[in-house]
Design an enzyme around this catalytic site. Structure first.
Site, PDB file in Angstrom:
ATOM      1  NE  ARG A  56       3.862   0.189  -4.997  1.00 43.30           N
ATOM      2  CZ  ARG A  56       2.996  -0.777  -5.098  1.00 43.30           C
ATOM      3  NH1 ARG A  56       3.147  -2.142  -4.673  1.00 43.30           N
ATOM      4  NH2 ARG A  56       1.762  -0.576  -5.432  1.00 43.30           N
ATOM      5  CG  HIS A  91       3.859  -5.875  -8.322  1.00 43.27           C
ATOM      6  ND1 HIS A  91       4.355  -4.410  -8.821  1.00 43.27           N
ATOM      7  CD2 HIS A  91       3.015  -5.774  -7.607  1.00 43.27           C
ATOM      8  CE1 HIS A  91       3.550  -3.807  -7.713  1.00 43.27           C
ATOM      9  NE2 HIS A  91       2.695  -4.494  -6.990  1.00 43.27           N
ATOM     10  CB  ALA A 128      -3.041  -7.259  -6.409  1.00 40.42           C
ATOM     11  CB  VAL A 187       3.956  -8.660  -0.842  1.00 41.47           C
ATOM     12  CG1 VAL A 187       4.547 -10.179  -1.082  1.00 41.47           C
ATOM     13  CG2 VAL A 187       3.585  -8.658   0.651  1.00 41.47           C
ATOM     14  CG  ASP A 204       4.938  -9.704  -5.564  1.00 39.93           C
ATOM     15  OD1 ASP A 204       4.808 -10.541  -6.616  1.00 39.93           O
ATOM     16  OD2 ASP A 204       3.829  -8.962  -5.326  1.00 39.93           O
ATOM     17  CD  GLU A 233       7.342  -3.667  -9.467  1.00 37.02           C
ATOM     18  OE1 GLU A 233       6.264  -3.402 -10.041  1.00 37.02           O
ATOM     19  OE2 GLU A 233       7.665  -3.774  -8.440  1.00 37.02           O
TER      20      GLU A 233
HETATM   21  N1  LIG Z   1       2.409  -6.497  -3.939  1.00 33.12           N
HETATM   22  C1  LIG Z   1       1.336  -6.269  -4.277  1.00 33.12           C
HETATM   23  O1  LIG Z   1       0.853  -6.653  -5.227  1.00 33.12           O
HETATM   24  C2  LIG Z   1       0.541  -5.511  -3.282  1.00 33.12           C
HETATM   25  C3  LIG Z   1      -0.774  -5.625  -3.026  1.00 33.12           C
HETATM   26  C4  LIG Z   1      -1.391  -4.796  -2.084  1.00 33.12           C
HETATM   27  C5  LIG Z   1      -0.809  -3.907  -1.423  1.00 33.12           C
HETATM   28  N2  LIG Z   1       0.466  -3.817  -1.688  1.00 33.12           N
HETATM   29  C6  LIG Z   1       1.581  -2.664  -1.054  1.00 33.12           C
HETATM   30  O2  LIG Z   1       1.515  -3.124   0.489  1.00 33.12           O
HETATM   31  C7  LIG Z   1       1.561  -2.169   1.126  1.00 33.12           C
HETATM   32  C8  LIG Z   1       0.441  -2.036   2.316  1.00 33.12           C
HETATM   33  O3  LIG Z   1      -1.006  -2.072   1.736  1.00 33.12           O
HETATM   34  P1  LIG Z   1      -2.032  -1.962   2.563  1.00 33.12           P
HETATM   35  O4  LIG Z   1      -3.205  -1.990   1.704  1.00 33.12           O
HETATM   36  O5  LIG Z   1      -1.742  -2.735   3.838  1.00 33.12           O
HETATM   37  O6  LIG Z   1      -1.738  -0.121   3.078  1.00 33.12           O
HETATM   38  P2  LIG Z   1      -2.220   0.131   4.500  1.00 33.12           P
HETATM   39  O7  LIG Z   1      -2.348   1.608   4.531  1.00 33.12           O
HETATM   40  O8  LIG Z   1      -3.504  -0.435   5.090  1.00 33.12           O
HETATM   41  O9  LIG Z   1      -0.947  -0.407   5.480  1.00 33.12           O
HETATM   42  C9  LIG Z   1       0.066   0.457   5.617  1.00 33.12           C
HETATM   43  C10 LIG Z   1       0.665   0.577   6.802  1.00 33.12           C
HETATM   44  O10 LIG Z   1       1.986   1.134   6.842  1.00 33.12           O
HETATM   45  C11 LIG Z   1       2.092   1.895   7.976  1.00 33.12           C
HETATM   46  N3  LIG Z   1       3.495   2.436   7.979  1.00 33.12           N
HETATM   47  C12 LIG Z   1       3.464   3.895   7.381  1.00 33.12           C
HETATM   48  N4  LIG Z   1       4.587   4.218   7.517  1.00 33.12           N
HETATM   49  C13 LIG Z   1       5.486   3.080   8.103  1.00 33.12           C
HETATM   50  C14 LIG Z   1       6.726   2.962   8.831  1.00 33.12           C
HETATM   51  N5  LIG Z   1       7.729   3.904   8.448  1.00 33.12           N
HETATM   52  N6  LIG Z   1       6.952   2.159   9.457  1.00 33.12           N
HETATM   53  C15 LIG Z   1       5.972   0.929   9.702  1.00 33.12           C
HETATM   54  N7  LIG Z   1       4.895   1.187   9.092  1.00 33.12           N
HETATM   55  C16 LIG Z   1       4.402   2.087   8.540  1.00 33.12           C
HETATM   56  C17 LIG Z   1       0.887   2.800   7.902  1.00 33.12           C
HETATM   57  O11 LIG Z   1       0.638   3.154   9.222  1.00 33.12           O
HETATM   58  C18 LIG Z   1      -0.104   1.531   7.771  1.00 33.12           C
HETATM   59  O12 LIG Z   1      -0.786   0.957   8.847  1.00 33.12           O
HETATM   60  C19 LIG Z   1       1.498  -0.852   0.148  1.00 33.12           C
HETATM   61  O13 LIG Z   1       2.991  -0.613  -0.283  1.00 33.12           O
HETATM   62  C20 LIG Z   1       0.966  -1.491  -0.908  1.00 33.12           C
HETATM   63  O14 LIG Z   1       1.199  -0.495  -1.989  1.00 33.12           O
HETATM   64  C21 LIG Z   1       1.211  -4.363  -2.617  1.00 33.12           C
HETATM   65  O1  LIG Z   2      -0.407  -1.483  -4.656  1.00 29.18           O
HETATM   66  C1  LIG Z   2      -1.107  -2.534  -4.883  1.00 29.18           C
HETATM   67  O2  LIG Z   2      -2.247  -2.477  -4.852  1.00 29.18           O
HETATM   68  C2  LIG Z   2      -0.535  -3.554  -5.591  1.00 29.18           C
HETATM   69  O3  LIG Z   2       0.793  -3.212  -5.453  1.00 29.18           O
HETATM   70  C3  LIG Z   2      -1.041  -3.978  -6.591  1.00 29.18           C
HETATM   71  O4  LIG Z   2      -0.553  -3.449  -7.962  1.00 29.18           O
HETATM   72  P1  LIG Z   2      -1.092  -3.943  -9.616  1.00 29.18           P
HETATM   73  O5  LIG Z   2      -2.524  -3.417  -9.681  1.00 29.18           O
HETATM   74  O6  LIG Z   2      -0.202  -3.211 -10.319  1.00 29.18           O
HETATM   75  O7  LIG Z   2      -1.170  -5.410  -9.411  1.00 29.18           O
END
Ligand SMILES: NC(=O)c1ccc[n+]([C@@H]2O[C@H](COP(=O)([O-])OP(=O)(O)OC[C@H]3O[C@@H](n4cnc5c(N)ncnc54)[C@H](O)[C@@H]3O)[C@@H](O)[C@H]2O)c1
Ligand SMILES: O=C(O)[C@H](O)COP(=O)(O)O
Length: 632
Positions: free
Chosen positions: A320, A368, A371, A318, A344, A349
């Site tokens: 990227r 996706h 969120a 979930v 996800d 995309e």
């Molecule tokens: N699918 C969705 O809709 C959705 C929603 C929210 C976040 N996300 C994605 O989830 C991911 C995490 O979000 P978050 O809010 O927890 O961010 P965050 O910055 O709080 O956490 C990311 C973590 O990854 C770690 N990291 C960086 N490089 C790394 C590596 N090489 N190996 C292991 N860990 C590493 C960082 O130290 C950090 O602790 C992001 O890619 C964000 O875009 C996706």
């Molecule tokens: O990085 C994020 O916050 C999530 O991937 C959510 O993306 P979205 O706003 O396109 O749903």
């Protein structure tokens, strides 16, 4: 005040080259000065990404007071008088993807909001030059072309979510555009979706549902696997990763995590062991991905890494799509190394309709949706709306992605010094003779504060602004100051001298030295050959206190004439008369000398800019050895 410790160098920024002579020539004679400088009545309005907007809350009032102190611009006074703010002067905020209503409401109370979804790159580029802010989710690619097309108007890009891999941060920085995100409001939604995919995949929920809807009853085909007692590797132990870990612990899983930057005690507090990348992927039954997409994590899950995994591992993503080499994942699914995957997010995309990965029978997909809960979307919308409005008002954002964060209280305290810093930069550059390029500037701060307690980034940015803007078409702000200085070949080093003064004043004085240049006004040179000017904040306003080795004391406002003359009686009167006869009002005057009856410097503040003839007359006074007109 006595210096109690040796100067310490606290930072420096790079490279070397020089400004082209034609831009320096703008400064070489007084008549061209007014033209070139009058175009740059800018200041913190630009530095802080704007200031010309309504201001109903107390925190913003404080910041606007700061802006006022920095520059009494027309825009700022409008901001303080909402009645003067007409519709056309409100900022235009383009929202290019669906945003929660609460956030839109907040934005509409502040600016003209245009919601235009599904814009092509061309349409976005065509529209963006009319916009002060752009709010996007993950679907809009904010490329270099978008920043170029903005023609300097775009001040802030708000990413309504966490991942900023769809925004060209380097380009944003180069164009002085702030990027802010909303990093907290969708954490739980993403973690819950991760858990939903984990459990749904383990029990074949999606496949069984599709099968039943196709009229089948396949109880033997969809026997799942249990979660309890299984090992889950959380790859990326940040906000989402740690919430996934917490929930997985509640399901009775053994959770390990890999994150090179996560503090071990945070993991320990959740009963999670931090391990190496290889250890995590080789011991886990389930691998859940939660790291950002960066050049380092791009396709970090590939043929080689899948080969190290336990046979029959299950993968959840979930984060990227780009962290997985999708072709390699298809191969690993086909050869059974990976038993199942729940995804996800995708490299592209939406993915193509015939994507082997999406169509794979052992893969569960969602478009996706991490969120996408009502709660998260409202939260994200408010979080990003507040950040964008704050940035447009001139506040420095707590969620800035490409600029240092300067807390409001620091900004407020430094406001008069910020104004002083810019004026010193502007003065210093005007003292350089045309033809000699500025490559190296040293800034010396005298302060009683210890280095940890004095944030000079803002001051350095303003000195850079003061030096560069009068001789180029660049607009400098906190986002792009260091970058532009590097680009222009301007090396700015900073030095701190600890003095024994009141700790209530963050800074006793700021000195700006320019080395390896020819000065238009020789008396501004120190023995080491550097142009040197020094200033202080007195009664809340910036003052020039030293030129070369001459002490003066003049308030830095309006225009300034510096004369070096033989120290003899009657000089103030003679110059005063010349100015008075031509209706040029003197606002202040100060004389400084090193040795009695030898040389003295006269600093004269004037409200109006004297014409060429007046300046010529001053130059013809026999005792005046050199003089320069400076536009503050
Ligand atoms: N699918 C969705 O809709 C959705 C929603 C929210 C976040 N996300 C994605 O989830 C991911 C995490 O979000 P978050 O809010 O927890 O961010 P965050 O910055 O709080 O956490 C990311 C973590 O990854 C770690 N990291 C960086 N490089 C790394 C590596 N090489 N190996 C292991 N860990 C590493 C960082 O130290 C950090 O602790 C992001 O890619 C964000 O875009 C996706
Ligand atoms: O990085 C994020 O916050 C999530 O991937 C959510 O993306 P979205 O706003 O396109 O749903």
């Amino acid at each position: 005040m006595a210096a109690t410790a040796a100067a310490t160098s606290i930072s420096s920024s790079s490279v070397a080259a020089s400004f082209p002579p034609q831009t320096q020539n703008k400064l070489s004679n007084p008549s061209s000065l007014s033209l070139s400088f009058s175009n740059s009545s800018i200041s913190l309005q630009k530095l802080s990404l704007s200031s010309n907007f309504k201001n109903p809350n107390p925190r913003s009032s404080r910041i606007l007071n700061v802006l006022k102190t920095v520059q009494e611009s027309e825009l700022v006074s409008k901001a303080r008088d909402p009645d003067r703010l007409v519709q056309s002067q409100k900022p235009t905020i383009l929202v290019s993807e669906k945003l929660g209503e609460a956030g839109l409401h907040l934005l509409r109370g502040f600016g003209n909001v245009e919601c235009l979804y599904n814009l092509s790159q061309e349409d976005l580029c065509a529209k963006i030059a009319e916009c002060d802010a752009l709010i996007v989710r993950s679907g809009t690619k904010v490329t270099r072309q978008v920043f170029e097309a903005a023609k300097g108007r775009l001040k802030v890009v708000g990413r309504a979510g966490v991942g900023i891999d769809n925004v060209d941060l380097q380009a944003a920085t180069e164009f002085g555009c702030l990027v802010v995100n909303a990093p907290t409001a969708n954490t739980i939604a993403a973690a819950e979706h991760g858990i939903a995919l984990l459990a749904g995949m383990a029990r074949n929920v999606a496949q069984a549902d599709a099968s039943m809807k196709a009229g089948k009853w396949q109880r033997n085909k969809y026997v799942g696997v249990s979660l309890v007692g299984k090992t889950l590797a959380v790859m990326g132990f940040g906000k989402v990763g740690s919430e996934v870990a917490r929930r997985a612990k509640g399901l009775g899983m053994n959770v390990i995590a890999h994150d090179p930057y996560a503090p071990a005690d945070r993991a320990r507090a959740l009963g999670v062991e931090l391990v190496s990348f290889d250890q995590a992927i080789s011991t886990a039954d389930f691998v859940s991905l939660h790291m950002p997409l960066t050049p380092t994590t791009n396709k970090i899950f590939n043929d080689a890494t899948f080969a190290k995994m336990k046979k029959g591992v299950r993968i959840i993503n979930v984060a990227r799509g780009g962290v997985i080499d999708e072709d390699a994942l298809v191969r690993a699914l086909d050869n059974g190394t990976v038993a199942q995957a729940a995804l996800d997010v995708f490299t592209e995309e939406p993915p193509s309709k015939d994507s082997k990965l999406v169509q794979h029978e052992n893969v569960t997909v969602t478009p996706h949706l991490g969120a996408s809960t009502k709660e998260a979307q409202e939260g994200v919308a408010v979080e990003i709306a507040e950040a964008v409005v704050g940035a447009l008002r001139g506040e420095l954002s707590a969620t800035a992605v490409n600029a240092p964060m300067v807390p409001p209280e620091v900004l407020s305290e430094l406001a008069p010094y910020v104004a002083l810093a810019e004026k010193l930069g502007r003065l210093a550059v005007q003292l350089v003779a045309g033809g000699s390029g500025i490559q190296s500037v040293k800034v010396v701060y005298r302060s009683s504060r210890d280095p940890d307690n004095l944030d000079t980034r803002l001051l350095r940015a303003m000195i850079t602004k003061g030096i560069i803007e009068p001789i180029s078409d660049a607009h400098i702000n906190l986002v792009n100051a260091d970058f532009t200085a590097k680009q222009k070949g301007l090396r700015i080093s900073e030095e701190r001298i600890v003095v024994d003064s009141s700790p209530e004043n963050p800074i006793e004085s700021i000195q700006v030295q320019v080395s390896n240049v020819v000065s238009k006004f020789e008396s501004a040179l120190l023995d080491n050959g550097n142009i040197s000017i020094e200033g202080k904040v007195k009664y809340g306003t910036p003052h020039l206190t030293c030129v070369g080795s001459f002490s003066v004391d003049v308030s830095l406002e309006g225009n300034l004439i510096l004369c070096r003359q033989v120290d003899q009686p009657g000089m103030i009167g003679r110059v005063g008369n010349i100015l008075g006869e031509r209706n040029v009002n003197v606002s202040f005057m100060s004389v400084g000398r090193t040795v009695r009856r030898t040389k003295a410097i006269m600093a004269i503040g004037v409200d109006e800019e004297p014409d060429k003839d007046t300046l010529k007359k001053i130059g013809e006074v026999p005792a005046i050895e050199e003089f320069v007109f400076l536009d503050l």
